[in-house]
Structure formats: structure tokens, C-alpha cells
Design a protein around this motif. Structure first.
Motif, short mmCIF file in Angstrom:
data_model
loop_
_atom_site.label_atom_id
_atom_site.label_comp_id
_atom_site.label_asym_id
_atom_site.label_seq_id
_atom_site.Cartn_x
_atom_site.Cartn_y
_atom_site.Cartn_z
N UNK A 48 14.03 7.89 -24.27
CA UNK A 48 14.11 9.34 -24.14
C UNK A 48 13.01 9.84 -23.21
N UNK A 49 13.10 11.11 -22.91
CA UNK A 49 12.10 11.71 -22.03
C UNK A 49 10.71 11.71 -22.62
N UNK A 50 10.61 11.63 -23.96
CA UNK A 50 9.29 11.60 -24.60
C UNK A 50 8.75 10.18 -24.74
N UNK A 51 9.48 9.20 -24.20
CA UNK A 51 9.03 7.81 -24.22
C UNK A 51 9.50 7.01 -25.41
N UNK A 52 10.21 7.64 -26.37
CA UNK A 52 10.65 6.91 -27.56
C UNK A 52 11.88 6.07 -27.26
N UNK A 53 11.92 4.93 -27.92
CA UNK A 53 13.02 3.98 -27.75
C UNK A 53 14.07 4.23 -28.83
N UNK A 54 15.36 4.19 -28.49
CA UNK A 54 16.39 4.41 -29.50
C UNK A 54 17.66 3.64 -29.13
N UNK A 55 18.52 3.36 -30.13
CA UNK A 55 19.73 2.56 -29.89
C UNK A 55 20.88 3.41 -29.35
N UNK A 56 21.65 2.84 -28.44
CA UNK A 56 22.80 3.56 -27.87
C UNK A 56 23.99 2.61 -27.76
N UNK A 57 25.17 3.22 -27.71
CA UNK A 57 26.39 2.49 -27.39
C UNK A 57 26.83 2.92 -25.99
N UNK A 58 27.02 1.96 -25.11
CA UNK A 58 27.31 2.27 -23.71
C UNK A 58 28.68 1.73 -23.31
N UNK A 59 29.47 2.60 -22.71
CA UNK A 59 30.75 2.20 -22.12
C UNK A 59 30.72 2.58 -20.64
N UNK A 60 30.94 1.62 -19.73
CA UNK A 60 30.82 1.86 -18.28
C UNK A 60 32.13 1.56 -17.58
N UNK A 61 32.49 2.45 -16.65
CA UNK A 61 33.64 2.22 -15.77
C UNK A 61 33.20 2.37 -14.32
N UNK A 62 33.82 1.57 -13.45
CA UNK A 62 33.55 1.67 -12.01
C UNK A 62 34.70 2.43 -11.38
N UNK A 63 34.40 3.47 -10.63
CA UNK A 63 35.43 4.34 -10.06
C UNK A 63 35.29 4.37 -8.53
N UNK A 64 36.39 4.11 -7.87
CA UNK A 64 36.42 4.26 -6.41
C UNK A 64 36.75 5.71 -6.08
N UNK A 65 35.90 6.34 -5.30
CA UNK A 65 36.01 7.79 -5.09
C UNK A 65 35.89 8.09 -3.59
#
Length: 493
Positions: A80-97
């Protein structure tokens, strides 16, 4: 539309430069869009140890279309912006634009989910420990009952000198061992309880002198009791033990601290979702004990509720105090929460179901309950433990009864069909599908003139089926305990 999403939606170009940052991203990462746009994503939210892998992964995908992250759902850590570490779930897509190819990531904050999962895992672990502890304590308690009962009978013989002293020493040791098993049963939520309705604040007022005399000048005690009545259905003795355990733990945590303050407070909590200690929605009484002590690190916090785990010096703690309080709360359908940070003190909160009953209504109900008639002569002793059954028979015979043993409820029913019995003394845990409580219920229905006394080392069924309905003697019992419980039966005449 992206600003409607509760998840962070982040867009980066092929050089990892941020080109999209929605409102949820601002909330989750504590970074506003104006600052984030144009920054390298790795420097913005990716932990330093993972940044090289991020750049290598992007390069590999752009060159070979191979990736462990793109088009996958991944559990990762973010900053986070305050430097704290936290768990996330990430889903990524690649898009041709047309305006430039890009990666679009959907990021979900898993902090709350991980906390709930950790809490459920802790509850499951403690339940498993409790089952093991309770089972061992029950078997050990039965053995102690035989030992203590026979030592008592032996002590009534004309012994002199060293023989008498040896018997008394053995008795003292066995009684101390029985106190350990009682503590273990409290941890396993199997300690018999004599439940009644109390105003929790009045219970605490009555314990003030005991608390202050126990702590003395070692710490300042501050009481912050709610002005409103907080009605709970508890065993007053177990409640007192729970409070003293918390207060003593708080005292010990502050031994080397310059500021020594213990704060005891109460209140009422409305639980609307099943997220606090796995409590179902409802109204709960809250008891909190806070200290200004050393607190705990994460490793100690993770084991604080385990039986026999202690950070105290050898001889200064058993590691049973906090687990006993946890077991007390769980047995009453409540929970215990522990909030602590190293060098910042500890807050222990107990939540117990709030009851709308009044002390007067409970007493009236008890007066209206069936009161068995005390007979004399023949006692039917029901216990599947042969040694315990023999001991109980000998104790009743020493009081002038003729004792008939039975190893199960079925065998006991057979005896009742064949001959007259004046009293039934039954263990609660019986084989054959019918336990002692169910046997007692059958006796009340079919033989209402026969009083029933139950014995137990533990039983969750006493809590489930209203313990106050039955006269119960706790294992391990002495002859005087049998006499006292017979006196209770006589008072019910």
C-alpha cells in the motif's frame, strides 16, 4: 464503469507504466490516481523482492507469449501507499489496442478473507486439541476416581504412623492431579457447569475485592463497567476463574514494564454477520481485560491458546490459563478474541450470549422442576468402567445401602423391571446408545418415585440439556461428595 467496481482495475503499458487506475485502486492501495498515473507499477505496489521477477515475466510474455501470471488467477503480496504489505488476488489479461497494447489487472484485497480463514483454521486446530485433551482427561479422571476412592476407604482403616502418612500423601497428590484434569476439561469445553442467570456487572462488582487482593500493589486496576444490566447465563465459579486467569496473565505480562495498568470493561455487542469469532448473529455480552504489558509477537500469538504453551519461566506458569478461558467461552456458545502487538499490550475479549431471562424467572423454573423422592435401601449403580462401578458400590454400601451394579442403561432397565430400587446412581457416558441423561429421562417417565443422581467427569450434554434439571456429582468423588449429593436429594422432598 470501471469506477463502479469494488476491485482495483489497473492498466499498464508494455513498459510497466501505469495508464489506468480506478477509484477502488485508490481506496485499496491508498494511492490517488493523479500520483499513480505514469509511474512504473513495480515501484508503486510490488514488493522489492518481487520486482525483478515482474520485469522478467513481462519480457518473457512479450517475446514468447508464455507467462505464469497472464490469464491466470494468482495469490500475491502487494504494497500500500503507507508501506504495509497485504495479500491480493490478481487476474491479468493482455489486450491488443489501437492506441497501444496493454495489460489489464483486476486486483482484489484478500486481507479480510485471509483473516477469516486464519481464524477458522485456529478454531479447527483448537477444537482438535480440545477433543484430544478432553478424551485423555476423561480416561485419566476415571482412574483418579478409583485411586482417590480406594485411598479414602483405606484411610478409614486403623492405620498408624508412617502408613497413615503415606496414605495421606498419596491422597494429596491424587487430589492435586484431579485439579489438573479439571483444567484440561475446561479447555476441552467439557467441564460440568451449574448455570444460572446473572447480571455480569454485579458478578464483577462482587469480584472486585478478590481481584484487588490478588494483584495487590503490582498493578493499577481500572474498572469500566457498563451502566446497563448485562444478563448472561453462566456458572459463577467458572466465570470467576476465567476473570482471575485473565487478570493474572495481565499482571505477569507487565512485570518489567514501567506502566502497569489493567483495565476491566463490559458492554453489549450486536453481531450482524458471522465474522466475529465465528459467532452466529445475535446479541452478546462483552468482557474485556486489557493490559499495558509486553504484548506478543505473531509466533507467540499463534500459539497462545494451545494447552501447556507458556513463555513464563519454569515453575511460574502451566500454560493452561488462557486455554481454560477459551474453553469456558466456547462451552457457553461464545468466543474469545485476542488482540496483541509486541511491546504494545494485550486485549482479551470474551463474548457470551446475552439472555433475556431474569434471575427470578430461573429460580421460579427450578422450583417447578420435578423433585425425586429419596428412598432407602437399594441403589442401582450404572457405570461401564468396572473399577469405578465397584468403587461406587463400596461407597454406597459403607453408607448402609445394598448396591446392585449395571454396566449399561439397557442392563439397568432390566434390573428395574425385575426388582424394586430406591435410588439410581449413573455415569453419564454409557455404551449401548443410551447415555445416563437419557436413562434418567426414562426413569422419570416410568419410575417417578425413584430419584436419580448422575456422575460425570465432563459432559457437553449437561450444557445442551439444562444441567440444573439433574443432580450431578463430579468425578473424582469422595465419600463426603456422595453424602452431600444424597443430602441435596433429601432437600428436594
Amino acid at each position: 464503469m470501471l469506477d463502479i467496481s469494488r476491485d482495483a482495475v489497473i492498466e499498464i503499458d508494455t513498459s510497466s507504466c501505469v495508464i489506468g487506475w480506478n477509484r477502488a485502486a485508490e481506496t485499496i492501495f491508498l494511492i490517488n490516481a493523479e500520483y499513480a498515473l505514469g509511474k512504473n507499477l513495480a515501484d508503486l505496489i510490488i514488493p522489492s523482492g518481487d520486482r525483478a521477477a515482474h520485469h522478467e515475466g513481462m519480457k518473457r510474455f512479450l517475446e514468447s507469449d508464455s507467462s505464469e501470471i497472464v490469464n491466470q488467477i494468482s495469490d500475491l503480496k502487494a504494497i500500500r501507499g503507507d508501506g504495509s504489505l497485504f495479500p491480493v488476488e490478481l487476474t491479468v489479461r493482455y489486450i491488443e489496442h489501437p492506441e497501444g497494447n496493454r495489460f489489464v489487472g483486476l486486483v482484489r484485497d484478500l486481507t479480510e478473507r485471509k483473516q477469516i480463514e486464519a481464524r477458522l483454521l485456529e478454531i479447527a486446530k483448537l477444537e482438535s486439541i480440545g477433543l484430544l485433551t478432553g478424551g485423555l482427561a476423561h480416561d485419566f479422571n476415571n482412574l483418579l476416581c478409583v485411586i482417590i476412592g480406594n485411598l479414602e476407604l483405606l484411610g478409614q482403616q486403623p492405620l498408624v504412623g508412617e502408613s497413615k502418612e503415606n496414605v495421606q500423601s498419596a491422597m494429596d497428590a491424587a487430589v492435586r492431579a484431579s485439579q489438573v484434569t479439571l483444567s484440561l476439561m475446561a479447555i476441552a469445553r467439557r467441564e460440568p457447569m451449574d448455570l444460572a442467570v446473572y447480571d455480569m456487572n454485579l458478578l464483577l462488582v462482587g469480584l472486585k475485592h478478590l481481584v484487588h487482593s490478588t494483584i495487590g500493589s503490582l498493578a493499577e486496576i481500572r474498572w469500566q463497567l457498563s451502566p446497563e444490566s448485562i444478563m448472561v447465563e453462566v456458572d459463577s465459579g467458572s466465570f470467576s476463574s476465567a476473570l482471575l486467569n485473565l487478570v493474572l496473565n495481565a499482571r505477569d505480562a507487565m512485570r518489567d514494564c514501567p506502566k502497569k495498568i489493567i483495565t476491566i470493561s463490559t458492554g453489549i455487542l450486536e453481531v450482524k454477520t458471522q465474522q466475529r469469532g465465528n459467532l452466529p448473529p445475535g446479541r452478546y455480552a462483552r468482557l474485556e481485560v486489557a493490559d499495558t504489558g509486553k504484548g506478543m509477537n505473531s509466533a507467540t500469538r499463534g500459539r497462545a491458546l494451545e494447552p501447556f504453551y507458556t513463555t513464563k519461566e519454569r515453575g511460574h506458569g502451566t500454560g493452561l490459563g488462557l486455554p481454560m478461558v477459551y474453553g469456558f467461552a466456547r462451552q457457553l456458545k461464545g468466543c474469545l478474541e485476542l488482540e496483541t502487538t509486541e511491546n504494545s499490550g494485550t486485549l482479551v475479549s470474551i463474548y457470551l450470549p446475552y439472555t433475556e431471562k431474569s434471575a427470578e424467572s430461573i429460580k421460579a423454573a427450578q422450583r417447578g422442576m420435578f423433585a425425586p423422592v429419596l428412598g432407602a435401601g437399594v441403589v442401582l449403580v450404572v457405570d461401564d468402567e468396572v473399577l469405578l462401578c465397584k468403587l461406587a458400590c463400596r461407597l454406597f454400601e459403607s453408607l448402609g445401602y445394598r448396591a446392585i451394579p449395571a454396566a449399561s442403561a439397557v442392563e439397568a432397565t432390566g434390573v428395574l423391571e425385575k426388582q424394586s430400587v430406591d435410588l439410581i446412581f449413573s455415569d453419564i457416558s454409557l455404551p449401548g446408545g443410551i447415555n445416563g441423561i437419557e436413562l434418567a429421562e426414562q426413569v422419570v417417565e416410568l419410575y417417578p418415585q425413584i430419584p436419580v443422581i448422575l456422575s460425570t467427569g465432563y459432559s457437553e450434554e449437561l450444557v445442551e440439556r439444562n444441567a440444573s434439571q439433574w443432580i450431578v456429582v463430579q468425578k473424582p468423588y469422595l465419600k463426603k461428595d456422595i453424602v452431600e449429593v444424597l443430602f441435596k436429594v433429601s432437600l428436594a422432598l
